[in-house]
Design a protein around this motif. Structure first.
Motif, PDB file in Angstrom:
ATOM      1  N   UNK A 137       0.846  -1.193   0.000  1.00 47.56           N
ATOM      2  CA  UNK A 137       0.000   0.000   0.000  1.00 47.56           C
ATOM      3  C   UNK A 137       0.880   1.241   0.000  1.00 47.56           C
ATOM      4  N   UNK A 138       1.469   1.531  -1.153  1.00 51.76           N
ATOM      5  CA  UNK A 138       2.356   2.674  -1.309  1.00 51.76           C
ATOM      6  C   UNK A 138       1.840   3.533  -2.457  1.00 51.76           C
ATOM      7  N   UNK A 139       2.408   4.720  -2.590  1.00 53.36           N
ATOM      8  CA  UNK A 139       1.973   5.655  -3.625  1.00 53.36           C
ATOM      9  C   UNK A 139       3.162   6.066  -4.472  1.00 53.36           C
ATOM     10  N   UNK A 140       2.983   6.008  -5.784  1.00 54.79           N
ATOM     11  CA  UNK A 140       3.967   6.538  -6.728  1.00 54.79           C
ATOM     12  C   UNK A 140       3.419   7.866  -7.218  1.00 54.79           C
ATOM     13  N   UNK A 141       4.124   8.959  -6.905  1.00 60.17           N
ATOM     14  CA  UNK A 141       3.632  10.295  -7.185  1.00 60.17           C
ATOM     15  C   UNK A 141       3.504  10.604  -8.664  1.00 60.17           C
ATOM     16  N   UNK A 142       2.760  11.639  -8.969  1.00 58.19           N
ATOM     17  CA  UNK A 142       2.496  12.035 -10.348  1.00 58.19           C
ATOM     18  C   UNK A 142       3.789  12.341 -11.095  1.00 58.19           C
ATOM     19  N   UNK A 143       3.788  12.000 -12.392  1.00 57.27           N
ATOM     20  CA  UNK A 143       4.902  12.298 -13.305  1.00 57.27           C
ATOM     21  C   UNK A 143       6.188  11.575 -12.927  1.00 57.27           C
ATOM     22  N   UNK A 144       6.077  10.463 -12.213  1.00 55.64           N
ATOM     23  CA  UNK A 144       7.272   9.707 -11.816  1.00 55.64           C
ATOM     24  C   UNK A 144       7.521   8.544 -12.762  1.00 55.64           C
ATOM     25  N   UNK A 145       8.758   8.053 -12.730  1.00 54.63           N
ATOM     26  CA  UNK A 145       9.169   6.927 -13.571  1.00 54.63           C
ATOM     27  C   UNK A 145       9.779   5.837 -12.694  1.00 54.63           C
ATOM     28  N   UNK A 146       9.444   4.601 -13.013  1.00 57.27           N
ATOM     29  CA  UNK A 146      10.010   3.443 -12.326  1.00 57.27           C
ATOM     30  C   UNK A 146      10.813   2.661 -13.351  1.00 57.27           C
ATOM     31  N   UNK A 147      12.096   2.491 -13.092  1.00 62.48           N
ATOM     32  CA  UNK A 147      12.967   1.821 -14.047  1.00 62.48           C
ATOM     33  C   UNK A 147      12.671   0.347 -14.199  1.00 62.48           C
ATOM     34  N   UNK A 148      13.036  -0.199 -15.338  1.00 61.71           N
ATOM     35  CA  UNK A 148      12.819  -1.614 -15.634  1.00 61.71           C
ATOM     36  C   UNK A 148      13.492  -2.489 -14.590  1.00 61.71           C
ATOM     37  N   UNK A 149      12.774  -3.513 -14.128  1.00 56.33           N
ATOM     38  CA  UNK A 149      13.321  -4.464 -13.178  1.00 56.33           C
ATOM     39  C   UNK A 149      13.396  -3.984 -11.751  1.00 56.33           C
ATOM     40  N   UNK A 150      12.912  -2.799 -11.464  1.00 57.44           N
ATOM     41  CA  UNK A 150      12.991  -2.260 -10.107  1.00 57.44           C
ATOM     42  C   UNK A 150      11.950  -2.899  -9.201  1.00 57.44           C
ATOM     43  N   UNK A 151      12.232  -2.887  -7.907  1.00 56.85           N
ATOM     44  CA  UNK A 151      11.289  -3.355  -6.893  1.00 56.85           C
ATOM     45  C   UNK A 151      11.020  -2.184  -5.958  1.00 56.85           C
ATOM     46  N   UNK A 152       9.816  -1.632  -6.027  1.00 55.15           N
ATOM     47  CA  UNK A 152       9.462  -0.443  -5.250  1.00 55.15           C
ATOM     48  C   UNK A 152       8.680  -0.882  -4.023  1.00 55.15           C
ATOM     49  N   UNK A 153       9.213  -0.552  -2.839  1.00 56.04           N
ATOM     50  CA  UNK A 153       8.597  -0.976  -1.581  1.00 56.04           C
ATOM     51  C   UNK A 153       8.195   0.199  -0.688  1.00 56.04           C
ATOM     52  N   UNK A 154       8.474   1.419  -1.132  1.00 54.02           N
ATOM     53  CA  UNK A 154       8.117   2.598  -0.336  1.00 54.02           C
ATOM     54  C   UNK A 154       7.623   3.693  -1.264  1.00 54.02           C
ATOM     55  N   UNK A 155       7.007   4.717  -0.678  1.00 52.49           N
ATOM     56  CA  UNK A 155       6.423   5.795  -1.468  1.00 52.49           C
ATOM     57  C   UNK A 155       7.472   6.478  -2.343  1.00 52.49           C
ATOM     58  N   UNK A 156       7.024   6.908  -3.517  1.00 55.32           N
ATOM     59  CA  UNK A 156       7.877   7.647  -4.451  1.00 55.32           C
ATOM     60  C   UNK A 156       7.320   9.062  -4.582  1.00 55.32           C
ATOM     61  N   UNK A 157       8.128  10.094  -4.318  1.00 60.76           N
ATOM     62  CA  UNK A 157       7.625  11.470  -4.437  1.00 60.76           C
ATOM     63  C   UNK A 157       7.266  11.796  -5.889  1.00 60.76           C
ATOM     64  N   UNK A 158       6.439  12.802  -6.096  1.00 62.04           N
ATOM     65  CA  UNK A 158       6.135  13.224  -7.467  1.00 62.04           C
ATOM     66  C   UNK A 158       7.389  13.672  -8.213  1.00 62.04           C
ATOM     67  N   UNK A 159       7.337  13.557  -9.546  1.00 62.55           N
ATOM     68  CA  UNK A 159       8.417  14.043 -10.420  1.00 62.55           C
ATOM     69  C   UNK A 159       9.756  13.394 -10.108  1.00 62.55           C
ATOM     70  N   UNK A 160       9.726  12.079  -9.836  1.00 58.17           N
ATOM     71  CA  UNK A 160      10.955  11.359  -9.487  1.00 58.17           C
ATOM     72  C   UNK A 160      11.171  10.191 -10.434  1.00 58.17           C
ATOM     73  N   UNK A 161      12.430   9.775 -10.528  1.00 59.89           N
ATOM     74  CA  UNK A 161      12.795   8.548 -11.235  1.00 59.89           C
ATOM     75  C   UNK A 161      13.467   7.620 -10.239  1.00 59.89           C
TER      76      UNK A 161
END
Length: 244
Positions: A137-161
């Motif tokens: 239950x995390x949030x990926x902020x607006x206009x953000x990018x997640x790289x190929x093969x990444x494992x996201x386990x915490x919130x990502x701020x907006x406008x981030x890669x």
């Protein structure tokens, strides 16, 4: 929005975002990611009408036909583009905003057997590279990018890669984020290496070594600095998020 206008909007958005798309007819007949989104709209309507079994059966049929597994309870915004489609999984409590792009193998999943909101939320204009996993239950902020093969386990701020396992921020608001402390990567192996380097420094002091290493990974940091300076000199060739 009327049904056919929404379908036209979906097709036009793919035509604008995918350079491989040559015509609306090609998109309509050859893009299983588009079919998956349309199937989901029907199954989600059935889910909200309390026809849960029928909704799940339709979603499983869509999974067989498209290679995309979207739970009928997931909330999907407008103009979702699932490129190549195969292997995408979107969990029951996931929320996907508008103008989101997902590549093959992406998982919006949970991390346990708990109830309630247990899947991620993707805000508008999020891009997720192939085989990335966004869990919990995390949030990926607006206009953000997640790289190929990444494992996201915490919130990502907006406008981030973010990239890596686990994912860490490398760009934010158009500026490169330099990591000088291995703890920032949140990798258990980094903790072990830091402890080992500190132990070696302590042993060198006890043995009377002339000059112990004052900073762990100093040589590696120097190499990274030189590499970043080279990238800066070639900034015309490398742009933010390109190739992710």
């Amino acid at each position: 929005m009327p049904l056919f206008e929404r379908m036209r909007e979906d097709i036009n958005s793919i035509l604008e975002r995918d350079p491989a798309a040559r015509s609306k007819l090609e998109i309509l007949t050859c893009y299983p990611g588009l079919w998956a989104v349309w199937y989901h709209r029907v199954s989600h309507a059935l889910w909200r009408a309390k026809l849960r079994l029928l909704a799940r059966m339709l979603s499983q049929a869509a999974r067989f036909l498209t290679g995309v597994d979207i739970h009928p309870g997931a909330l999907i915004g407008r103009r979702l583009f699932i490129d190549h489609a195969t292997g995408v999984v979107i969990g029951e409590t996931a929320i996907v905003g508008s103008d989101v792009t997902l590549y093959q193998g992406v998982t919006l999943g949970g991390t346990g057997k708990g109830h309630g909101k247990r899947h991620p939320t993707l805000c508008d204009n999020v891009f997720v590279g192939n085989n990335a996993n966004i869990l919990g239950n995390i949030t990926v902020g607006a206009n953000s990018r997640v790289g190929a093969g990444s494992v996201v386990l915490s919130d990502v701020p907006p406008n981030s890669t973010v990239v890596g396992v686990p994912a860490h921020i490398v760009y934010r608001n158009g500026e490169r984020v330099l990591i000088t402390d291995p703890h920032d990567i949140k990798d258990p192996l980094s903790d072990a290496l830091i402890a080992l380097a500190a132990r070696v420094d302590g042993l060198e002091l006890r043995l009377g070594a002339p000059e112990p290493c004052a900073e762990p990974f100093a040589a590696e940091e120097a190499d990274r600095t030189a590499y970043r300076e080279e990238l800066d000199r070639e900034s015309y060739f490398v742009s933010m998020g390109e190739g992710i």
